[in-house]
Design an enzyme around this catalytic site. Structure first.
Site, PDB file in Angstrom:
ATOM      1  N   ASP A 119      46.700  50.462  41.795  1.00 19.79           N
ATOM      2  CA  ASP A 119      47.335  49.178  42.067  1.00 19.79           C
ATOM      3  C   ASP A 119      48.639  49.110  41.274  1.00 19.79           C
ATOM      4  O   ASP A 119      48.631  49.236  40.050  1.00 19.79           O
ATOM      5  CB  ASP A 119      46.387  48.047  41.642  1.00 19.79           C
ATOM      6  CG  ASP A 119      46.940  46.673  41.986  1.00 19.79           C
ATOM      7  OD1 ASP A 119      48.173  46.537  42.187  1.00 19.79           O
ATOM      8  OD2 ASP A 119      46.134  45.734  42.039  1.00 19.79           O
ATOM      9  N   ALA A 120      49.735  48.897  41.978  1.00 24.14           N
ATOM     10  CA  ALA A 120      51.047  48.907  41.323  1.00 24.14           C
ATOM     11  C   ALA A 120      51.225  47.763  40.329  1.00 24.14           C
ATOM     12  O   ALA A 120      52.117  47.813  39.490  1.00 24.14           O
ATOM     13  CB  ALA A 120      52.143  48.832  42.384  1.00 24.14           C
ATOM     14  N   GLU A 137      59.520  48.560  50.507  1.00 21.53           N
ATOM     15  CA  GLU A 137      58.817  47.651  51.413  1.00 21.53           C
ATOM     16  C   GLU A 137      57.331  47.512  51.135  1.00 21.53           C
ATOM     17  O   GLU A 137      56.532  47.428  52.073  1.00 21.53           O
ATOM     18  CB  GLU A 137      59.016  48.130  52.848  1.00 21.53           C
ATOM     19  CG  GLU A 137      59.420  47.036  53.786  1.00 21.53           C
ATOM     20  CD  GLU A 137      59.833  47.574  55.117  1.00 21.53           C
ATOM     21  OE1 GLU A 137      58.964  47.740  55.976  1.00 21.53           O
ATOM     22  OE2 GLU A 137      61.039  47.858  55.299  1.00 21.53           O
TER      23      GLU A 137
HETATM   24  C1  LIG Z   1      54.632  48.755  54.652  1.00 17.63           C
HETATM   25  S1  LIG Z   1      53.827  50.085  53.786  1.00 17.63           S
HETATM   26  C2  LIG Z   1      55.269  50.952  53.186  1.00 17.63           C
HETATM   27  C3  LIG Z   1      55.003  52.421  53.061  1.00 17.63           C
HETATM   28  C4  LIG Z   1      56.176  53.291  52.589  1.00 17.63           C
HETATM   29  N1  LIG Z   1      56.778  52.789  51.378  1.00 17.63           N
HETATM   30  C5  LIG Z   1      57.182  53.442  53.675  1.00 17.63           C
HETATM   31  O1  LIG Z   1      58.138  52.691  53.697  1.00 17.63           O
HETATM   32  O2  LIG Z   1      57.020  54.306  54.528  1.00 17.63           O
HETATM   33  C6  LIG Z   1      53.209  49.289  52.322  1.00 17.63           C
HETATM   34  C7  LIG Z   1      52.455  50.188  51.375  1.00 17.63           C
HETATM   35  O3  LIG Z   1      52.165  49.451  50.171  1.00 17.63           O
HETATM   36  C8  LIG Z   1      50.828  49.723  49.785  1.00 17.63           C
HETATM   37  N2  LIG Z   1      50.351  48.659  48.879  1.00 17.63           N
HETATM   38  C9  LIG Z   1      50.037  47.364  49.163  1.00 17.63           C
HETATM   39  N3  LIG Z   1      49.658  46.711  48.040  1.00 17.63           N
HETATM   40  C10 LIG Z   1      49.729  47.613  47.015  1.00 17.63           C
HETATM   41  C11 LIG Z   1      49.473  47.549  45.612  1.00 17.63           C
HETATM   42  N4  LIG Z   1      49.059  46.418  45.021  1.00 17.63           N
HETATM   43  N5  LIG Z   1      49.673  48.673  44.870  1.00 17.63           N
HETATM   44  C12 LIG Z   1      50.088  49.827  45.451  1.00 17.63           C
HETATM   45  N6  LIG Z   1      50.346  49.942  46.770  1.00 17.63           N
HETATM   46  C13 LIG Z   1      50.168  48.857  47.551  1.00 17.63           C
HETATM   47  C14 LIG Z   1      50.099  49.826  51.101  1.00 17.63           C
HETATM   48  O4  LIG Z   1      48.842  50.436  50.960  1.00 17.63           O
HETATM   49  C15 LIG Z   1      51.118  50.683  51.871  1.00 17.63           C
HETATM   50  O5  LIG Z   1      50.975  52.038  51.513  1.00 17.63           O
END
Ligand SMILES: C[S@@+](CC[C@H](N)C(=O)[O-])C[C@H]1O[C@@H](n2cnc3c(N)ncnc32)[C@H](O)[C@@H]1O
Length: 282
Positions: A119-120, A137
């Protein structure tokens, strides 16, 4: 945007469900496009957004990069092959991690690119452990934006650089409007998962309060607008495969979401921003 309860907030589950269909709908890179002309190819436009981020990141061979919200790792692999950097991608989605690892193994990049389910907003990496942080994004899906910003800054080494881009909110949406448009917001949630947009200026302030120097803050609202038509075109082109993965209702929700987002872009509610920042060296 809409109120989110702890019980309803399940981004990982949401992404697991749609990972396979998103490639068809959003193209080679799972994010918005920055269009030079409205009828440009979606893949060219999404790649231009990546290029804008790369310019802000100023990569050098051998640097260690954290890709926050890495999807299925397309960008991590791209950064590794293009710039010779080592990348660690993190996502909350187990399917995302498994798919990203599989694709990376197939590309022969596993020595250079790795993925972890983290989790980021509480990433547990050591302080100062990355030369670059890349957040493309994913921030709108995280509940605690300030925790994301402070964690991203913490793991960035002094002298390192951070790049961020995402959907932003240009105005306050009054409660009555949220109520009146609740069906639209429910449709967006069904298609994209729970999301919260904040103003570009707030992200700038959070990054600065965390100790970064913001060097660039670009409003890309106009340039990203043609994305929605391109998504609708993909939804029509890949209708059968998308319906198989998401169901008729999922396909319909996606197309309607593209319409709703386009109207929110056009009426000045939402838009898109990009930030490049540096962590001052001591
Ligand atoms: C819209 S996708 C973007 C993917 C990539 N960055 C791209 O542009 O191709 C959003 C990503 O954020 C991740 N994500 C959502 N909440 C997160 C969190 N709290 N910590 C880490 N990753 C998260 C999702 O699992 C997904 O991989």
């Amino acid at each position: 945007m809409t109120e989110v309860t702890d019980e309803s907030y399940e981004p990982a589950d949401h992404y697991d469900r749609v990972t396979h269909a998103w490639g068809l709908l959003l193209g080679a890179e799972l994010h918005y496009g920055v269009f030079a002309t409205p009828d440009e190819e979606l893949d060219r436009a999404t790649h231009r957004l990546t290029e804008r981020m790369e310019e802000g990141a100023r990569f050098e061979k051998g640097l260690r990069v954290l890709d926050v919200g890495c999807g299925t790792g397309a960008q991590a692999r791209h950064l590794a092959t293009t710039h010779g950097v080592d990348v660690v991608g993190i996502t909350t989605s187990p399917v995302g991690v498994a798919t990203a690892r599989e694709l990376t193994e197939a590309a022969g990049l596993s020595d250079q690119v790795s993925f972890e389910q983290r989790d980021a907003t509480a990433n547990e990496f050591p302080d100062d452990s990355f030369d670059r942080v890349w957040i493309l994004e994913s921030s709108h899906l995280m509940r605690d934006r300030e925790a994301l910003v402070s964690e991203a800054t913490r793991v960035l080494r002094p002298g390192g650089r951070l790049v961020w881009c995402d959907i932003v909110r240009h105005r306050v949406i009054p409660f009555l409007e949220v109520r009146d448009r609740r069906d639209e917001f429910a449709t967006l949630r069904e298609a994209f998962g729970d999301a919260r947009m904040e103003p570009l200026a707030d992200y700038v302030r959070w990054f600065e309060e965390a100790g970064l120097t913001v060097e660039q803050a670009d409003d890309l609202t106009e340039a990203t607008l043609p994305t929605f038509q391109a998504w609708r075109d993909n939804a029509a082109r890949h209708r059968d495969a998308v319906v198989e993965a998401l169901g008729e209702r999922g396909h319909e929700a996606f197309v309607r979401s593209a319409d709703i987002l386009e109207s929110l872009w056009r009426d000045g509610t939402f838009g898109y921003g990009l930030i490049a920042a540096a962590k001052p060296a001591p």
